[in-house]
Design an enzyme around this catalytic site. Sequence first.
Site, PDB file in Angstrom:
ATOM      1  CG  ASP A  13     -16.881  18.426  11.438  1.00  0.00           C
ATOM      2  OD1 ASP A  13     -15.724  18.685  11.828  1.00  0.00           O
ATOM      3  OD2 ASP A  13     -17.890  19.014  11.858  1.00  0.00           O
ATOM      4  CG  HIS A  41      -8.320  19.155   8.292  1.00  0.00           C
ATOM      5  ND1 HIS A  41      -7.726  19.837   7.254  1.00  0.00           N
ATOM      6  CD2 HIS A  41      -9.590  19.614   8.351  1.00  0.00           C
ATOM      7  CE1 HIS A  41      -8.601  20.673   6.716  1.00  0.00           C
ATOM      8  NE2 HIS A  41      -9.735  20.549   7.375  1.00  0.00           N
TER       9      HIS A  41
END
Length: 425
Positions: A13, A41
Amino acid sequence: MNNIVIVGLQWGDEGKGKIVDYLSENADVVVRFQGGNNAGHTIVVDDEVYKLNLLPSAVLRPGKISIIGNGVALDPHALISEIESLKVKGVDVNYNNLMVSESCPLILSIHKDKEKLFEDLNGNHKIGTTNKGIGPCYEDKVGRRAIRLCDLENADELNKRVDILLNYHNAIRKGLNYQVVKKEEILKEIQEISEKILSYKKPVWKILNDLMKEGKKIIFEGAQGAFLDIDHGTYPFVTSSNTVASQAITGSGLSSNAYIIGVVKAYTTRVGNGPFPTEQKNEVGDSLFTIGKELGTVSNRRRRCGWFDAVLVRQAVQLSGVSSIVLTKLDVLNSFDTIKICTGYKYSGKMYDYLPASHSIQGELEPIYEEFPGWKENTQGKRSIETLPINLIKYIEGLEKLIGVPIHLISTSPKREDVIKLKDF
């Protein structure tokens, strides 16, 4: 610098998707080399939000080639669903601009069942997986019983592979008084998707080697982060693949020298269970969560938040041979009076300048902090170094000194264009 590997240096992340998208403007090919649709993503283009799980981030740029390498655990239904959802938004994904390795192991419903079953059996000791079937698929790959994409072409081979797979899975299910899976069910599940998915099947390793000989610029896009690596992460609270840069070779079939870029947040987050030395279970953590909108892209779970851990990142830099850092989400720190960076750990009277492998020690480490003054100024969307506050520059310089690698780019918002180049690569 024709080949670049981009990896996360924390627990995932970090914002890799945006950075791959940004750098792919000047690349020809982007390759996913590990993980599966447990990765998330997020990319913002012209105020449109795209959330990718399996597809390489370059799929949003016309004229680029996207490749899914053999190191990826492939959920064929998830891939086709992702392709179709992008087509609704006007993104054209076809067998000319997307290629999938013929060696990819396939995730089937039986893998998701097994993952959920064993998570439930673990009770209070759950790993906190995404229940996407990634781990069981990799288990089958290593156990030499996986069904690979190339197996779908030959009915006799597929029948044999399904028999081998079910012999294993049904033995476990019977032992746990769980309903067995019929062969017809698995074959039907595969046949529903075979024709669509086989149109993307290619000998990816060969194509990549040919592209390299032609002088094409190739980016290798990592998923998750260094401390979710099955060997080097906070085991057992890790993913089931190698996430460090060296996996780019194994997971793609292209062996060549590459420039390695590590992506880090200006603070630290983690989804799920596991050690987290700098976690802030207080107002600081709540503020980072709220301002940073820290919800998992795939799981939608709340991310745990804490201060930047220079010990972890320095270790990740060494594990992946990183030459350059991209720093993201600096704007999340705009409102803080004081910002802390972890520079070491204490445990049982001993000092540590690295993360020990022992899970029992990792959970008891006491972080040692260096404090930096905040900048108390809105930096979101800034695009030039001249507009940055002096205290933010000092924070960046402090990070560079502590992790031992230069920071070349910073990101100031989720938008594609909000990037500041501090130095040339």
